[in-house]
Scaffold this motif. Sequence first.
Motif, short mmCIF file in Angstrom:
data_model
loop_
_atom_site.label_atom_id
_atom_site.label_comp_id
_atom_site.label_asym_id
_atom_site.label_seq_id
_atom_site.Cartn_x
_atom_site.Cartn_y
_atom_site.Cartn_z
N SER A 1 0.85 -1.19 0.00
CA SER A 1 0.00 0.00 0.00
C SER A 1 0.89 1.25 0.00
CB SER A 1 -0.89 0.01 1.24
OG SER A 1 -1.73 -1.11 1.23
N TYR A 2 0.34 2.30 -0.51
CA TYR A 2 1.08 3.56 -0.58
C TYR A 2 0.32 4.64 0.16
CZ TYR A 2 3.67 1.29 -4.32
OH TYR A 2 4.43 0.43 -5.04
N ILE A 3 1.08 5.57 0.73
CA ILE A 3 0.47 6.77 1.29
C ILE A 3 1.10 7.95 0.56
CG2 ILE A 3 -0.11 5.84 3.55
CD1 ILE A 3 2.37 7.05 4.69
N ILE A 4 0.29 8.93 0.34
CA ILE A 4 0.77 10.12 -0.35
C ILE A 4 0.79 11.26 0.66
CG2 ILE A 4 0.32 11.79 -2.18
CD1 ILE A 4 -1.07 9.50 -3.70
N ILE A 5 1.97 11.83 0.83
CA ILE A 5 2.14 12.95 1.75
C ILE A 5 2.28 14.21 0.92
CG2 ILE A 5 3.59 13.94 3.56
CD1 ILE A 5 4.44 11.04 4.22
N PRO A 6 1.41 15.19 1.17
CA PRO A 6 1.48 16.42 0.38
C PRO A 6 2.85 17.10 0.51
CG PRO A 6 -0.46 16.39 1.80
CD PRO A 6 0.37 15.23 2.17
N LYS A 7 3.28 17.77 -0.57
CA LYS A 7 4.58 18.43 -0.55
C LYS A 7 4.64 19.56 0.47
CE LYS A 7 6.06 17.41 -5.20
NZ LYS A 7 6.63 17.90 -6.42
N ASP A 8 3.50 20.20 0.70
CA ASP A 8 3.50 21.32 1.63
C ASP A 8 3.25 20.89 3.08
OD1 ASP A 8 0.90 20.55 1.17
OD2 ASP A 8 0.10 22.60 1.17
N ALA A 9 3.26 19.60 3.36
CA ALA A 9 3.04 19.11 4.73
C ALA A 9 4.28 19.37 5.57
CB ALA A 9 2.72 17.62 4.71
N ASP A 10 4.06 19.89 6.77
CA ASP A 10 5.19 20.12 7.65
C ASP A 10 5.60 18.81 8.32
OD1 ASP A 10 3.04 19.79 9.33
OD2 ASP A 10 3.46 21.56 10.57
N ASP A 11 6.69 18.85 9.09
CA ASP A 11 7.22 17.63 9.70
C ASP A 11 6.22 16.96 10.64
OD1 ASP A 11 9.54 18.00 8.32
OD2 ASP A 11 10.63 18.92 9.99
N GLU A 12 5.51 17.75 11.44
CA GLU A 12 4.56 17.18 12.39
C GLU A 12 3.41 16.47 11.68
OE1 GLU A 12 3.27 19.95 15.36
OE2 GLU A 12 5.32 20.59 15.78
N GLU A 13 2.90 17.08 10.62
CA GLU A 13 1.82 16.44 9.86
C GLU A 13 2.30 15.16 9.18
OE1 GLU A 13 -1.47 17.45 6.41
OE2 GLU A 13 0.00 18.97 6.94
N THR A 14 3.50 15.20 8.62
CA THR A 14 4.08 14.01 8.00
C THR A 14 4.23 12.89 9.02
OG1 THR A 14 5.30 15.39 6.43
CG2 THR A 14 6.05 13.11 6.71
N LEU A 15 4.75 13.21 10.19
CA LEU A 15 4.91 12.22 11.25
C LEU A 15 3.57 11.66 11.69
CD1 LEU A 15 6.94 10.80 13.04
CD2 LEU A 15 6.75 12.67 14.66
N ARG A 16 2.55 12.52 11.79
CA ARG A 16 1.21 12.06 12.18
C ARG A 16 0.64 11.09 11.14
NH1 ARG A 16 -3.48 13.31 10.49
NH2 ARG A 16 -2.82 15.16 9.38
N ILE A 17 0.81 11.41 9.86
CA ILE A 17 0.32 10.54 8.79
C ILE A 17 1.02 9.19 8.85
CG2 ILE A 17 0.28 10.22 6.28
CD1 ILE A 17 -0.06 13.29 6.06
N ILE A 18 2.33 9.19 9.04
CA ILE A 18 3.09 7.94 9.10
C ILE A 18 2.69 7.11 10.32
CG2 ILE A 18 5.41 6.99 9.42
CD1 ILE A 18 6.42 9.34 7.69
N LYS A 19 2.52 7.75 11.47
CA LYS A 19 2.13 7.03 12.69
C LYS A 19 0.74 6.41 12.53
CE LYS A 19 4.87 9.28 16.24
NZ LYS A 19 4.84 10.09 17.47
N ASN A 20 -0.20 7.15 11.96
CA ASN A 20 -1.55 6.60 11.75
C ASN A 20 -1.52 5.41 10.80
OD1 ASN A 20 -2.75 8.44 13.46
ND2 ASN A 20 -3.31 9.85 11.83
N TYR A 21 -0.73 5.52 9.74
CA TYR A 21 -0.64 4.42 8.79
C TYR A 21 -0.02 3.19 9.46
CZ TYR A 21 0.34 1.78 4.60
OH TYR A 21 0.39 0.79 3.66
#
Length: 80
Positions: A45-65
């Motif tokens: 499976s893939y997750i797409i992280i928006p380019k304008d996402a800051d570090d905290e949002e990226t970390l939150r997306i990865i942790k949820n996944y």
Amino acid sequence: MKEFLIVAVVVFSLVFLWLIMKRLDVFLDENRKSIEKREEECEPSYIIIPKDADDEETLRIIKNYKKDHGDIILSDPSEK
């Protein structure tokens, strides 16, 4: 004579049921192995992280996944 016949029928029934359960166990084991093999062959499976996402949002997306799907492998498709 009646008691012997009843005992014989009960013993025959138990042996027959034991054989049926043995066959069912083999069938379920093969089915489980087939399902596990199919799951291993699935595309990741893939997750797409928006380019304008800051570090905290990226970390939150990865942790949820990771919480929902288990282990993950991170890669950057722009790097080859």
